[in-house]
Design a protein around this motif. Sequence first.
Motif, PDB file in Angstrom:
ATOM      1  N   ALA A  21     -10.841 -18.128  12.581  1.00 41.00           N
ATOM      2  CA  ALA A  21     -12.030 -17.734  11.820  1.00 41.00           C
ATOM      3  C   ALA A  21     -13.274 -17.817  12.703  1.00 41.00           C
ATOM      4  O   ALA A  21     -14.120 -16.914  12.687  1.00 41.00           O
ATOM      5  CB  ALA A  21     -12.181 -18.618  10.585  1.00 41.00           C
ATOM      6  N   THR A 176      -7.158 -13.393   8.437  1.00 36.36           N
ATOM      7  CA  THR A 176      -6.992 -14.775   7.975  1.00 36.36           C
ATOM      8  C   THR A 176      -6.356 -15.662   9.037  1.00 36.36           C
ATOM      9  O   THR A 176      -6.474 -16.886   8.978  1.00 36.36           O
ATOM     10  CB  THR A 176      -6.112 -14.846   6.715  1.00 36.36           C
ATOM     11  N   ILE A 205     -12.858 -17.546   5.614  1.00 37.91           N
ATOM     12  CA  ILE A 205     -13.619 -16.316   5.856  1.00 37.91           C
ATOM     13  C   ILE A 205     -14.561 -16.026   4.691  1.00 37.91           C
ATOM     14  O   ILE A 205     -15.747 -15.705   4.877  1.00 37.91           O
ATOM     15  CB  ILE A 205     -12.673 -15.131   6.081  1.00 37.91           C
TER      16      ILE A 205
END
Length: 262
Positions: A21, A176, A205
């Motif tokens: 992320a 992801t 996220i």
Amino acid sequence: MPASSPALRFLEASERLLTRARAQESQIQQAADWFAETILKGQMVHVFASGHSRIMVEEMWPRYGSFPGFNPIVELSLTFHNLVVGANGQRQAMFLENVSGFAARILRNFALQEGDCALVISSSGCNVVPVEIAEEFQKRGVRVVALISQEHSDASTSRHRDGKKLQDFADLVLDTGAPIGDAMVKIDNLETPVAPGSTVGGCLIINAIKAEVADRLTKAGHPPKVLTAGAVCGAEKATALFEAAYDEHARRISRYYAGLGV
């Protein structure tokens, strides 16, 4: 050294999702720019998912620490898993999310506006309804951000009529970080892994974007009405925020019904 426990192995894998992320900060900033621009114009960011990706839709809005400006499109026939089998069971949901044309019928309920944005979530990016939802959004001039598990999607086969995946109808793609098959922990003497990661990665996220959007709205002189616990701001203030936030959502969404068929 003794082998780490399954629980620790899951937590270690989740740390890798956080690293993934972090590596997408520029994409997160871009999504936040687009979403804030839409919300500041009085329009909405439409958020759609089928299956368990529905969790990310609800993570965006409405829940504590979230605010109006997002339209959570949750079709129960595609997301209601509690009964598992029987009427409204999981078999039907998995069948329906691959029925072509269903996406267009869902979006027929909204008078979409040019300048809207959409966030479409699908771990594989390969099931028909999320792919066609993104396709329909783009046809209507709506900018699309896709949230997928890139590694899993790359290893999967699309069921779309032309073999297209969600990312093929996206202006921006976020990952992801979940692995192929989603599950992240291998257990001795168990053939298949357990403990999926797409929800963990997806929620990282989602909330990173949410924080950036709140910052942009506030700097623009339109601080959002954030759903906040009474333990944080007092019961009276919390109630006032909830009522104001829901009222704002109602006003925003009403525009998408008023223009239907016009």
